[in-house]
Design a protein around this motif. Structure first.
Motif, short mmCIF file in Angstrom:
data_model
loop_
_atom_site.label_atom_id
_atom_site.label_comp_id
_atom_site.label_asym_id
_atom_site.label_seq_id
_atom_site.Cartn_x
_atom_site.Cartn_y
_atom_site.Cartn_z
N THR A 43 -3.48 10.39 7.15
CA THR A 43 -4.83 9.83 7.26
C THR A 43 -5.50 9.57 5.91
O THR A 43 -6.45 8.77 5.84
CB THR A 43 -5.74 10.80 8.03
OG1 THR A 43 -5.84 12.04 7.31
CG2 THR A 43 -5.20 11.07 9.42
N TYR A 47 -12.27 12.73 13.08
CA TYR A 47 -11.62 11.51 12.58
C TYR A 47 -11.52 10.47 13.68
O TYR A 47 -11.82 9.28 13.48
CB TYR A 47 -10.24 11.87 12.04
CG TYR A 47 -9.46 10.71 11.45
CD1 TYR A 47 -9.63 10.35 10.12
CD2 TYR A 47 -8.56 9.99 12.23
CE1 TYR A 47 -8.91 9.29 9.58
CE2 TYR A 47 -7.85 8.93 11.69
CZ TYR A 47 -8.03 8.59 10.36
OH TYR A 47 -7.32 7.54 9.83
N ASP A 72 -7.46 11.53 4.61
CA ASP A 72 -8.80 12.10 4.76
C ASP A 72 -8.80 13.47 4.08
O ASP A 72 -8.12 14.40 4.51
CB ASP A 72 -9.13 12.25 6.24
CG ASP A 72 -10.58 12.69 6.49
OD1 ASP A 72 -11.17 13.32 5.58
OD2 ASP A 72 -11.10 12.41 7.58
#
Length: 352
Positions: A318, A339, A320
């Motif tokens: 991701t 998310y 992230d």
């Protein structure tokens, strides 16, 4: 297809005070008349075979005459608590037909068969050791999947209702070959969605014998759904592919069904649909999800090594940074659901 390795023995994690408080708030924590260890007092057993004389890995246990009378009454009371809020007027019409015990797997459950003697209808429920990670799995399934789950917890005992359906391995072997082209296409669609749902909420080990196929007759067709039935591997393993049913060799036939039925564009469409549905459920259960995630974040339901491995893999997937900062499995799943909630309208699904 390379086989995935599951931890042979996942430890059972105790239910802490914070989780108990959460369960009490939502009427999951109720005093029960029988505990798991009470059922361990059986005197002997016989092997249970299926209709083809194959060993089912269950044994039918029996108790002394005095023990059986007390246990039978307690199990009938548990049934009324699970299905009718404790109304005991039906107890006189209930019979405990069988108590089966399975030593295979982590939870070592007892399966109780309850029959109504007035009409011969029967149902099952399970008595298991209360494992925190399994309870988190049940709650997440209840809120994030299309299906409601009924279970109770008291001290070290977990009561689960039976989930009806055709075991996935039996369906794949005996029924799938006879399905029509349109039915196979429908089943393939459901498998894509099931695969996505398991990955998002980190439910692992969905090999074909850990889920069921549920056929429902609708006008002139049969509609098939896929339901998980084993929640032992909720947020425990470190390998991300453990949470993706498509990577288990037992599901090879289902994966081939998907690739034979759909192009990538259709697969991505169904993934987006499932993420959108989960995002809507997250909004509907926002306060309850928040309470459960708070418990998970402060709880230990896996090893440090597994947490480190999983958060690193999901970060690579991701990009992230919140995953990189995760300290527990609760942190990881909180960030995973956040998310999805942030990005479900602009999802770019991974390749199937």
């Amino acid at each position: 297809m390379k086989d995935l390795k599951i931890s042979k023995k996942k430890p059972s994690y105790p239910v802490n005070d914070e989780l108990n408080k959460y369960l009490s708030e939502f009427n999951r924590n109720i005093k029960l008349p029988v505990l798991y260890e009470d059922l361990l007092r059986f005197q002997g057993s016989v092997t249970v075979y299926d209709k083809f004389d194959n060993d089912t890995l269950w044994i039918r246990v029996y108790y002394s005459e005095f023990e059986r009378e007390e246990i039978d009454l307690s199990l009938k009371k548990v049934y009324t608590i699970l299905h009718s809020d404790g109304n005991e007027t039906s107890i006189a019409f209930l019979n405990v037909d069988a108590i089966d015990y399975c030593t295979f797997g982590n939870s070592k459950p007892f399966r109780i068969k309850i029959r109504n003697i007035l009409n011969d209808n029967f149902t099952y429920f399970y008595v298991k050791i209360a494992d925190a990670s399994r309870i988190y799995g049940l709650e997440l399934e209840h809120m994030l999947s299309p299906y409601n789950l009924n279970f109770l917890v008291y001290k070290n005992t977990l009561i689960e209702e039976h989930i009806s359906g055709i075991p996935g391995d039996e369906f794949i072997k005996n029924m799938l070959p006879n399905c029509s082209k349109s039915e196979k296409s429908q089943i393939a669609k459901e498998f894509v969605k099931f695969n996505e749902r398991c990955m998002i909420r980190l439910l692992g080990d969905m090999r074909s014998y850990n889920y069921v196929i549920v056929p429902t007759h609708d006008f002139d067709q049969v509609v098939y759904k896929i339901r998980a039935i084993d929640f032992d591997q909720q947020s425990y393993e470190g390998k991300i592919n453990i949470y993706r049913p498509q990577f288990f060799k037992e599901n090879f036939v289902m994966v081939k069904l998907v690739t034979d039925s759909f192009q990538k564009l259709s697969i991505d469409q169904y993934k987006i649909e499932e993420r959108s549905i989960i995002a809507k459920r997250l909004k509907s259960y926002s306060d309850r999800i928040e309470g459960l995630l708070k418990c998970m974040i402060n709880d230990t339901i896996s090893t440090k090594e597994n947490v480190e491995t999983l958060k690193t893999k999901i970060y690579e997937y991701t990009m992230d940074v919140k995953f990189k900062r995760s300290k527990t499995m609760g942190d990881i799943i909180k960030n995973a659901l956040a998310y999805v909630l942030r990005n479900y309208e602009n999802v770019n699904p991974s390749r199937f």
